[in-house]
Design a protein around this motif. Structure first.
Motif, mmCIF file in Angstrom:
data_model
loop_
_atom_site.group_PDB
_atom_site.id
_atom_site.type_symbol
_atom_site.label_atom_id
_atom_site.label_comp_id
_atom_site.label_asym_id
_atom_site.label_seq_id
_atom_site.Cartn_x
_atom_site.Cartn_y
_atom_site.Cartn_z
ATOM 1 N N PRO A 72 58.673 45.837 24.559
ATOM 2 C CA PRO A 72 57.298 46.045 25.031
ATOM 3 C C PRO A 72 56.649 47.312 24.487
ATOM 4 O O PRO A 72 55.459 47.313 24.167
ATOM 5 C CB PRO A 72 57.445 46.105 26.553
ATOM 6 N N GLU A 73 57.403 48.404 24.392
ATOM 7 C CA GLU A 73 56.838 49.646 23.868
ATOM 8 C C GLU A 73 56.336 49.456 22.439
ATOM 9 O O GLU A 73 55.285 50.000 22.066
ATOM 10 C CB GLU A 73 57.882 50.772 23.914
ATOM 11 N N ALA A 74 57.077 48.700 21.654
ATOM 12 C CA ALA A 74 56.657 48.441 20.282
ATOM 13 C C ALA A 74 55.457 47.501 20.246
ATOM 14 O O ALA A 74 54.580 47.631 19.376
ATOM 15 C CB ALA A 74 57.818 47.855 19.474
ATOM 16 N N LEU B 169 49.214 43.122 23.564
ATOM 17 C CA LEU B 169 49.115 43.889 24.810
ATOM 18 C C LEU B 169 49.395 43.010 26.020
ATOM 19 O O LEU B 169 50.076 43.432 26.974
ATOM 20 C CB LEU B 169 47.730 44.524 24.930
ATOM 21 N N GLU B 170 48.872 41.805 26.001
ATOM 22 C CA GLU B 170 49.102 40.888 27.119
ATOM 23 C C GLU B 170 50.579 40.522 27.224
ATOM 24 O O GLU B 170 51.119 40.400 28.330
ATOM 25 C CB GLU B 170 48.227 39.657 26.966
ATOM 26 N N ARG B 171 51.245 40.369 26.075
ATOM 27 C CA ARG B 171 52.685 40.073 26.103
ATOM 28 C C ARG B 171 53.463 41.240 26.692
ATOM 29 O O ARG B 171 54.383 41.048 27.500
ATOM 30 C CB ARG B 171 53.188 39.767 24.686
ATOM 31 N N ALA B 172 53.088 42.453 26.293
ATOM 32 C CA ALA B 172 53.766 43.632 26.844
ATOM 33 C C ALA B 172 53.493 43.776 28.332
ATOM 34 O O ALA B 172 54.387 44.122 29.117
ATOM 35 C CB ALA B 172 53.323 44.882 26.093
ATOM 36 N N PHE C 98 45.599 49.217 28.838
ATOM 37 C CA PHE C 98 44.855 48.986 27.596
ATOM 38 C C PHE C 98 44.136 47.635 27.654
ATOM 39 O O PHE C 98 43.007 47.494 27.158
ATOM 40 C CB PHE C 98 45.804 49.055 26.403
ATOM 41 N N VAL C 99 44.762 46.642 28.267
ATOM 42 C CA VAL C 99 44.075 45.350 28.473
ATOM 43 C C VAL C 99 42.809 45.583 29.290
ATOM 44 O O VAL C 99 41.746 45.020 28.997
ATOM 45 C CB VAL C 99 45.007 44.342 29.172
#
Length: 242
Positions: free
Chosen positions: A108-110, A135-138, A149-150
């Motif tokens: 997720p950080e990546a 971003l949504e996946r993270a 950020f989303v």
């Protein structure tokens, strides 16, 4: 510590010793013996100057060693070093590629870092729709920084239609999950809705959780906002408690 001695420890024993007090000697020995988790942790200690003298070049080298063993967080940190010029020259394209590979493998950080590169066109072609998808996946994996950020995408109308209700929901959930920038954004929207008491409470939380650079920038913004001196005082009160 030899590799054989290290291999005799169970994964739980290694994990416990990596997190134990006075751990530096064990981490250094385990890193030199080739243990990837130890190499990644030792690299972070060197980068931060935590428990050992700060040495960005050495940190970069240890991250690279761990990344060569497919350690995803270490690969992400190699990208961060290229991104920020820590221990090596700034190379934005190489940073983005490190982030992309680690993101594709599920870190997720990546995902967040690669999304940031895509949003800014930093070392890679700008692609905000792809950035939002990462971003949504993270965020789905519980990474609060990505959820914040989303929220920014929804507030600013990037890719999606501007939706302040959706932005507020993202900020609130990310704040509850511990992201200090989301705490600030949540407080900002609470204040705009007239919920001054709640806004000041979240600013105290943001001050306690945030780093000095963030606190300084946030205080400057607050000083010119409707929260004014009360907002600055709440933020700084939280920072003093930290």
């Amino acid at each position: 510590m030899t590799r054989d001695e290290l291999d005799a420890l169970s994964p739980d024993e290694v994990k416990a010793r990596l997190a134990a007090p006075n751990r530096a000697a064990f981490i250094r020995a385990a890193a030199r013996a080739g243990q990837a988790d130890a190499q990644a942790v030792y690299g972070q200690m060197l980068l931060d100057g935590r428990e050992v003298p700060r040495d960005e070049a050495a940190a970069f080298g240890w991250f690279r060693r761990a990344a060569a063993q497919q350690h995803l967080m270490a690969l992400n940190m190699v990208g961060r070093c290229y991104d920020l010029g820590q221990g090596t020259a700034v190379e934005k394209a190489r940073a983005a590629e490190c982030f992309r590979v680690a993101a594709a493998r599920g870190l997720p950080e990546a995902m967040y870092n690669y999304a940031t590169s895509l949003t800014l066109g930093d070392g890679v072609a700008e692609d905000r729709p792809a950035a939002l998808a990462w971003l949504e996946r993270a965020a789905e994996r519980g990474f609060a920084k990505a959820l914040n950020f989303v929220g920014q995408f929804h507030e600013d109308g990037w890719v999606v239609e501007r939706d302040m209700a959706q932005a507020a929901d993202c900020y609130a959930r990310a704040a509850e999950a511990g992201d200090f920038r989301a705490m600030f954004n949540h407080a900002r929207l609470l204040a705009s809705a007239g919920e001054r008491h709640g806004a000041l409470a979240w600013l105290r939380c943001a001050g306690a959780a945030g780093n000095p650079r963030f606190v300084g920038k946030a205080a400057a913004w607050l000083a010119a906002s409707t929260l004014g001196a009360d907002g600055v005082a709440a933020l700084q009160e939280g920072a003093r408690r930290c």
